[in-house]
Design an enzyme around this catalytic site. Sequence first.
Site, PDB file in Angstrom:
ATOM      1  N   ASP A  55      -5.172  -7.087   5.546  1.00  0.00           N
ATOM      2  CA  ASP A  55      -6.424  -6.524   5.049  1.00  0.00           C
ATOM      3  C   ASP A  55      -7.364  -7.656   4.638  1.00  0.00           C
ATOM      4  O   ASP A  55      -8.541  -7.694   5.024  1.00  0.00           O
ATOM      5  CB  ASP A  55      -6.100  -5.631   3.843  1.00  0.00           C
ATOM      6  CG  ASP A  55      -7.217  -4.661   3.536  1.00  0.00           C
ATOM      7  OD1 ASP A  55      -8.186  -4.612   4.307  1.00  0.00           O
ATOM      8  OD2 ASP A  55      -7.116  -3.952   2.517  1.00  0.00           O
ATOM      9  N   ASP A  94     -10.856  -9.355   6.840  1.00  0.00           N
ATOM     10  CA  ASP A  94     -12.235  -9.371   6.336  1.00  0.00           C
ATOM     11  C   ASP A  94     -12.767 -10.801   6.330  1.00  0.00           C
ATOM     12  O   ASP A  94     -13.936 -11.049   6.649  1.00  0.00           O
ATOM     13  CB  ASP A  94     -12.313  -8.787   4.915  1.00  0.00           C
ATOM     14  CG  ASP A  94     -12.580  -7.286   4.927  1.00  0.00           C
ATOM     15  OD1 ASP A  94     -12.263  -6.648   5.952  1.00  0.00           O
ATOM     16  OD2 ASP A  94     -13.100  -6.747   3.929  1.00  0.00           O
ATOM     17  N   LYS A 113       4.516 -14.710   2.996  1.00  0.00           N
ATOM     18  CA  LYS A 113       4.577 -15.516   1.767  1.00  0.00           C
ATOM     19  C   LYS A 113       6.048 -15.563   1.335  1.00  0.00           C
ATOM     20  O   LYS A 113       6.409 -15.269   0.184  1.00  0.00           O
ATOM     21  CB  LYS A 113       3.668 -14.854   0.704  1.00  0.00           C
ATOM     22  CG  LYS A 113       3.450 -15.663  -0.554  1.00  0.00           C
ATOM     23  CD  LYS A 113       2.608 -16.897  -0.373  1.00  0.00           C
ATOM     24  CE  LYS A 113       2.496 -17.664  -1.671  1.00  0.00           C
ATOM     25  NZ  LYS A 113       1.937 -19.014  -1.504  1.00  0.00           N
ATOM     26  N   ASP A 171      -1.673 -18.110   2.224  1.00  0.00           N
ATOM     27  CA  ASP A 171      -2.729 -18.927   1.619  1.00  0.00           C
ATOM     28  C   ASP A 171      -3.166 -20.040   2.579  1.00  0.00           C
ATOM     29  O   ASP A 171      -4.360 -20.323   2.726  1.00  0.00           O
ATOM     30  CB  ASP A 171      -2.299 -19.487   0.254  1.00  0.00           C
ATOM     31  CG  ASP A 171      -0.855 -19.959   0.225  1.00  0.00           C
ATOM     32  OD1 ASP A 171      -0.137 -19.756   1.222  1.00  0.00           O
ATOM     33  OD2 ASP A 171      -0.431 -20.536  -0.791  1.00  0.00           O
ATOM     34  N   TYR A 213       0.808  -1.221   0.000  1.00  0.00           N
ATOM     35  CA  TYR A 213       0.000   0.000   0.000  1.00  0.00           C
ATOM     36  C   TYR A 213       0.844   1.276   0.000  1.00  0.00           C
ATOM     37  O   TYR A 213       0.446   2.293   0.537  1.00  0.00           O
ATOM     38  CB  TYR A 213      -0.954   0.006   1.213  1.00  0.00           C
ATOM     39  CG  TYR A 213      -2.064  -1.020   1.118  1.00  0.00           C
ATOM     40  CD1 TYR A 213      -1.825  -2.294   0.612  1.00  0.00           C
ATOM     41  CD2 TYR A 213      -3.350  -0.723   1.529  1.00  0.00           C
ATOM     42  CE1 TYR A 213      -2.829  -3.237   0.522  1.00  0.00           C
ATOM     43  CE2 TYR A 213      -4.373  -1.665   1.447  1.00  0.00           C
ATOM     44  CZ  TYR A 213      -4.100  -2.922   0.949  1.00  0.00           C
ATOM     45  OH  TYR A 213      -5.104  -3.853   0.867  1.00  0.00           O
TER      46      TYR A 213
END
Length: 332
Positions: free
Chosen positions: A226, A230, A170, A202, A124
Site C-alpha cells: 500500500d 503510493d 521486513k 525501508d 489489514y
Amino acid sequence: MTLKKVVLIGGDGIGPEVVSAAVRILENLDVSLEFTEAQMGFECSKRTGHFIPKATMEALERSDACLFGAVTTPLDQKQRSCILYLRKHFDLYANLRPVKRLHSSIGLVDLDMVIVRENTEGMYTGVEHEDSEGVTLERRVSEGASRRIVRRAVDLCKSEGRKRITCVHKANALRKSDGLFRRIFFEEVEGQGLEVKEMLVDAAAAALILKPKDFDCVVTLNLYGDIISDEAAALVGGLGFGPSGNVGDKYAIFEPSHGSAPDIAGKDIANPIATMLSSAMMLQYLGEKGQAARIERAIRLGLEREIKTMDVGGEYRTTEYTEALIKLLDEV
Ligand code: ATP
C-alpha cells in the site's frame, strides 16, 4: 469479444467523475461491454441507509468485472472500508499495481514496474482487541496466502516478460511472520527462470527513488505494498497516475489507487488517468489486450502534445481532457 458485464461504482468524492471519464473512453473503443451502474459508499449510506446495498452485491455477483471509483470511509463511523469488504468477499487476493512513467515531462523518476501486493491479510485483518491499556492488532501471515500471491507474481512476470522479481519484507524485525513470507517466496521462485532479489521495505522505499531501474516486479505484504505503491505513483506523476486491479481466481475489481479526494470533488479538475489505466487493466483481464493498449497509447500521445490535467501543469479540466483523449484514439 462476447458481451461482458461490467458493474460501475462511482462511489464518493471524485469517484463518479473519474469513472464517467473512463467509461467515455471505453464507449469509444471496439469492445463489447454492458454497463450496470451501482451504488456504494458514504453518499449512498446517506441516501439509502446502507454503505453497501444488497442490490449492488447482486449486480456484482452477476457481472464479469467491476470498475470502481473511490469511497469515503469517515473515521468516526463504525463502517469498515467498502473496498476491503469487497476484496474479502470475492477473495481478491492479488492487488496489482503497475507503475510506469508515461512521459519525461511528468514525474521525477523512470520507473516501469508492477507491485503485486497481498490483499487479504497482513496488517489489514481488521481484527483489533482492546484492553484497559491499549489495542492489539492481529497481523496475519499464512503459508497459503503467501504461496498464492508469489505464484500470481511469477505468472505475471511470465505473461509480461518481466525478468526480475523482488520480495519486499521486513523479516529482520518480524522474524516469524515476514520470515514465513520470505521462505515461501524463495521456495516458489526457485527454478522459474527469473532473477531473484529481496529487499527490506525501508531500503526499498529509498531505492525506488535512488535506483529505480533495479525494480521490475515486486511482491510484498499488504501494508508495505500500500505504502510503496503510493510512493511509486508519486514518483511517476502523482496519485492521478496509479491504476490498480484487485484480482482473484474468479472475479476482479479495478480502481485507481487514489482515494475519493473530497477537496477537489465536483470541480471537474480530477486527473482521470489512473482510472482510465485501471479500465485498461480490466479490458486486459476480460481478454481485450489490443484495445487495452490503445488507452495507454492515447494517454502517452496526449502527454506528448501537452494534453494534460491541472494537477500536472496542464490546462484541461477532467471532461475536456476526456473528450480530447477520445479524439486521439483515432490515431493509436
Ligand atoms: P480518501 O479518504 O478517500 O483516501 P484522501 O483525499 O484522503 O481521500 P486521496 O484521495 O488518495 O486521499 O488523495 C490525496 C490528495 O491527492 C487529494 O486530496 C487530492 O488533492 C490529490 N488527488 C488524489 N487523486 C487525485 C486525482 N485523480 N487528480 C488530482 N488530484 C488528486
